[in-house]
Motif scaffolding. Structure first.
Motif, mmCIF file in Angstrom:
data_model
loop_
_atom_site.group_PDB
_atom_site.id
_atom_site.type_symbol
_atom_site.label_atom_id
_atom_site.label_comp_id
_atom_site.label_asym_id
_atom_site.label_seq_id
_atom_site.Cartn_x
_atom_site.Cartn_y
_atom_site.Cartn_z
ATOM 1 N N PHE A 257 -4.434 -3.775 2.643
ATOM 2 C CA PHE A 257 -3.395 -3.605 1.636
ATOM 3 C C PHE A 257 -2.175 -4.391 2.108
ATOM 4 C CE2 PHE A 257 -6.039 0.157 1.822
ATOM 5 C CZ PHE A 257 -6.354 0.414 0.496
ATOM 6 N N VAL A 258 -1.835 -5.447 1.382
ATOM 7 C CA VAL A 258 -0.712 -6.302 1.769
ATOM 8 C C VAL A 258 0.484 -5.954 0.890
ATOM 9 C CG1 VAL A 258 0.127 -8.653 2.006
ATOM 10 C CG2 VAL A 258 -2.275 -8.136 2.482
ATOM 11 N N ALA A 259 1.553 -5.485 1.528
ATOM 12 C CA ALA A 259 2.774 -5.119 0.806
ATOM 13 C C ALA A 259 3.930 -5.967 1.315
ATOM 14 C CB ALA A 259 3.076 -3.634 1.010
ATOM 15 N N LYS A 260 4.581 -6.685 0.401
ATOM 16 C CA LYS A 260 5.750 -7.507 0.732
ATOM 17 C C LYS A 260 6.912 -7.060 -0.131
ATOM 18 C CE LYS A 260 3.058 -11.571 2.122
ATOM 19 N NZ LYS A 260 2.798 -13.027 1.877
ATOM 20 N N ASN A 261 7.799 -6.309 0.512
ATOM 21 C CA ASN A 261 8.955 -5.736 -0.203
ATOM 22 C C ASN A 261 8.478 -5.048 -1.484
ATOM 23 O OD1 ASN A 261 11.723 -5.180 -0.433
ATOM 24 N ND2 ASN A 261 12.062 -6.940 -1.781
ATOM 25 N N LEU A 262 7.457 -4.228 -1.335
ATOM 26 C CA LEU A 262 6.803 -3.570 -2.458
ATOM 27 C C LEU A 262 7.290 -2.133 -2.587
ATOM 28 C CD1 LEU A 262 4.384 -4.078 -4.522
ATOM 29 C CD2 LEU A 262 2.969 -2.879 -2.839
ATOM 30 N N LEU A 264 7.237 1.659 -2.722
ATOM 31 C CA LEU A 264 6.340 2.613 -2.084
ATOM 32 C C LEU A 264 5.408 3.253 -3.109
ATOM 33 C CD1 LEU A 264 5.370 4.292 0.311
ATOM 34 C CD2 LEU A 264 7.292 5.867 -0.110
ATOM 35 N N THR A 265 5.931 3.534 -4.270
ATOM 36 C CA THR A 265 5.109 4.162 -5.310
ATOM 37 C C THR A 265 3.934 3.266 -5.711
ATOM 38 O OG1 THR A 265 6.680 3.293 -6.948
ATOM 39 C CG2 THR A 265 6.956 5.591 -6.266
ATOM 40 N N LYS A 266 4.157 1.950 -5.704
ATOM 41 C CA LYS A 266 3.092 1.023 -6.065
ATOM 42 C C LYS A 266 2.011 0.990 -4.989
ATOM 43 C CE LYS A 266 1.649 -2.157 -8.990
ATOM 44 N NZ LYS A 266 2.332 -3.471 -9.110
ATOM 45 N N LEU A 267 2.425 1.018 -3.730
ATOM 46 C CA LEU A 267 1.467 1.043 -2.628
ATOM 47 C C LEU A 267 0.663 2.337 -2.656
ATOM 48 C CD1 LEU A 267 0.222 -0.073 -0.059
ATOM 49 C CD2 LEU A 267 2.170 0.855 1.222
ATOM 50 N N VAL A 268 1.323 3.441 -2.907
ATOM 51 C CA VAL A 268 0.631 4.737 -2.963
ATOM 52 C C VAL A 268 -0.371 4.767 -4.113
ATOM 53 C CG1 VAL A 268 0.971 7.200 -3.459
ATOM 54 C CG2 VAL A 268 2.426 6.049 -1.774
ATOM 55 N N GLU A 269 -0.015 4.166 -5.207
ATOM 56 C CA GLU A 269 -0.937 4.081 -6.348
ATOM 57 C C GLU A 269 -2.229 3.359 -5.949
ATOM 58 O OE1 GLU A 269 -1.080 1.881 -10.710
ATOM 59 O OE2 GLU A 269 0.863 2.469 -9.864
ATOM 60 N N ALA A 286 12.552 8.730 -1.779
ATOM 61 C CA ALA A 286 11.331 8.020 -1.408
ATOM 62 C C ALA A 286 10.841 7.121 -2.550
ATOM 63 C CB ALA A 286 10.243 9.013 -1.020
ATOM 64 N N LYS A 287 11.079 7.554 -3.770
ATOM 65 C CA LYS A 287 10.641 6.757 -4.922
ATOM 66 C C LYS A 287 11.377 5.424 -5.021
ATOM 67 C CE LYS A 287 9.104 10.577 -7.889
ATOM 68 N NZ LYS A 287 9.346 11.342 -9.140
ATOM 69 N N GLU A 288 12.554 5.355 -4.462
ATOM 70 C CA GLU A 288 13.343 4.125 -4.506
ATOM 71 C C GLU A 288 13.060 3.198 -3.334
ATOM 72 O OE1 GLU A 288 15.301 3.123 -7.002
ATOM 73 O OE2 GLU A 288 14.507 4.904 -8.022
ATOM 74 N N MET A 289 12.283 3.650 -2.379
ATOM 75 C CA MET A 289 12.032 2.847 -1.179
ATOM 76 C C MET A 289 11.045 1.715 -1.439
ATOM 77 S SD MET A 289 11.771 5.656 1.907
ATOM 78 C CE MET A 289 13.246 6.425 2.582
ATOM 79 N N SER A 290 11.241 0.625 -0.697
ATOM 80 C CA SER A 290 10.298 -0.494 -0.690
ATOM 81 C C SER A 290 9.776 -0.670 0.725
ATOM 82 C CB SER A 290 10.975 -1.784 -1.172
ATOM 83 O OG SER A 290 11.377 -1.664 -2.518
ATOM 84 N N ILE A 306 1.417 5.195 9.406
ATOM 85 C CA ILE A 306 2.176 3.948 9.498
ATOM 86 C C ILE A 306 3.323 3.959 8.494
ATOM 87 C CG2 ILE A 306 2.060 1.456 9.090
ATOM 88 C CD1 ILE A 306 -0.820 1.559 10.160
ATOM 89 N N ILE A 307 3.078 4.432 7.286
ATOM 90 C CA ILE A 307 4.138 4.532 6.270
ATOM 91 C C ILE A 307 5.229 5.479 6.745
ATOM 92 C CG2 ILE A 307 4.646 5.374 3.947
ATOM 93 C CD1 ILE A 307 1.872 4.362 3.105
ATOM 94 N N ARG A 308 4.835 6.606 7.316
ATOM 95 C CA ARG A 308 5.818 7.586 7.800
ATOM 96 C C ARG A 308 6.722 6.973 8.865
ATOM 97 N NH1 ARG A 308 7.063 10.793 11.771
ATOM 98 N NH2 ARG A 308 5.385 9.968 13.101
ATOM 99 N N GLN A 309 6.106 6.278 9.829
ATOM 100 C CA GLN A 309 6.891 5.696 10.907
ATOM 101 C C GLN A 309 7.751 4.529 10.411
ATOM 102 O OE1 GLN A 309 4.355 4.622 14.196
ATOM 103 N NE2 GLN A 309 3.470 6.670 14.387
#
Length: 325
Positions: A257-262, A264-269, A286-290, A306-309
């Motif tokens: 899963f490659v996330a670039k300034n994405l 968080l909600t999109k990655l979780v989806e 958290a919903k506003e985080m990238s 990894i997301i938590r850290q």
């Protein structure tokens, strides 16, 4: 109609009554005509083998009889088991040899070359599946996906029918035979490119990774280029075109899963789709985080850690759901 009589007819050694019988049989049924055309093609191709090889004609005729009986699975009249003419035996031997060569060649082709004359069904259950198609196209089926394909030898195109789920195509170029994917009433047509198609009950999504794709439904059609996607409503056939801003759609191909300034909600989806999980981003903060990271398609627990850290959020279990705050 016995093959021996068809060979005799092709060699022009039949009597007038036999000619009448063969021609009447050919015209009586389209299937008969197709069988005769295919048989004649093999006979024509066998001429080169006949001219190039000195065969034991009696032994060749015996092999031909055995080959024919094994395929027809029925006894042959004794009168047809005799050696008829020298030329006939050579043709029969050539047909056996050509058939053997063809069988050997087909055995090395993807799916034993079945797509040349029939449909080949491909299914992925709980694991992704990679398949090489007959034309060299590389296909990756996501779990729970199902499709069939055919690439008929004399056909005008290379046809795939996606019945359910998701697949990623890396299409081999062939300008003479377009690659066509049918999803119900939707048609996707390409020459050589890489793209993803996902079908759900409500919509079908096409995302282009490389090249150009034509999407058509009813009277509407449009072209998609790299990093563009189309979302088709399965109920009314309307098409909505937009820009694809990430590579999450191909996680099952790249295994990451490659996330670039994405968001968080999109990655979780994407994680929920991949793991059949119920992860929810609950807090407004958290919903506003990238996030910028690359997660391997391995353990969901490890990826959530990894997301938590990375973001300093909390991850907790509540019943069947996982909550990020």
């Amino acid at each position: 109609m016995e093959d021996s009589l068809l060979i005799k007819y092709l060699l022009e050694e039949t009597s007038p009554d036999e000619v009448t019988a063969v021609e009447a049989w050919i015209e009586a049924d389209p299937k008969h005509k197709k069988h005769f055309q295919e048989f004649r093609w093999v006979w024509i191709k066998s001429k080169d083998l006949v001219q190039a090889d000195n065969m034991d004609e009696n032994a060749a005729w015996e092999r031909f009889q055995v080959f024919r009986e094994a395929n027809q699975k029925k006894p042959q009249p004794i009168a047809q088991q005799r050696f008829l003419t020298s030329a006939w035996a050579r043709v029969a031997a050539a047909i056996v040899l050509l058939g053997a060569i063809t069988a050997i060649v087909l055995s090395f082709l993807p799916h034993s070359g079945k797509a040349l004359y029939s449909n080949v069904a491909l299914v992925a259950d709980q694991e992704t599946v990679k398949e090489l198609l007959l034309d060299g196209t590389l296909l990756t089926l996501n779990k729970n996906a199902k499709l069939s394909y055919s690439q008929k030898w004399l056909g005008d195109n290379r046809l795939v029918k996606l019945e359910e789920g998701e697949a990623y195509f890396e299409v081999e170029k062939n300008p003479k035979k377009p690659f066509v994917i049918a999803v119900d009433e939707l048609e996707v047509r390409v020459l050589g490119t890489s793209f993803n198609i996902k079908k759900t009950d409500e919509r079908t999504t096409v995302i282009v990774d490389e090249g150009v794709v034509q999407v058509k439904t009813g009277t509407d059609k449009l072209l998609l280029q790299k990093n563009e996607k189309a979302v088709i409503n399965n109920d009314n056939g309307t098409i909505e075109k937009s820009v694809s801003t990430d590579q999450l759609f191909k996680y099952y191909v790249s295994k990451e899963f490659v996330a670039k300034n994405l968001k968080l909600t999109k990655l979780v989806e994407a994680l929920n789709a991949a793991y059949d999980s119920e992860v929810e981003v609950l807090s407004a903060r958290a919903k506003e985080m990238s996030i910028t990271t690359t997660l391997s398609y391995g353990s969901l627990r490890d990826n959530l850690e990894i997301i938590r850290q990375t973001l300093g959020v909390t991850v907790s279990q509540k019943g069947d759901n996982i909550i990020i705050e």
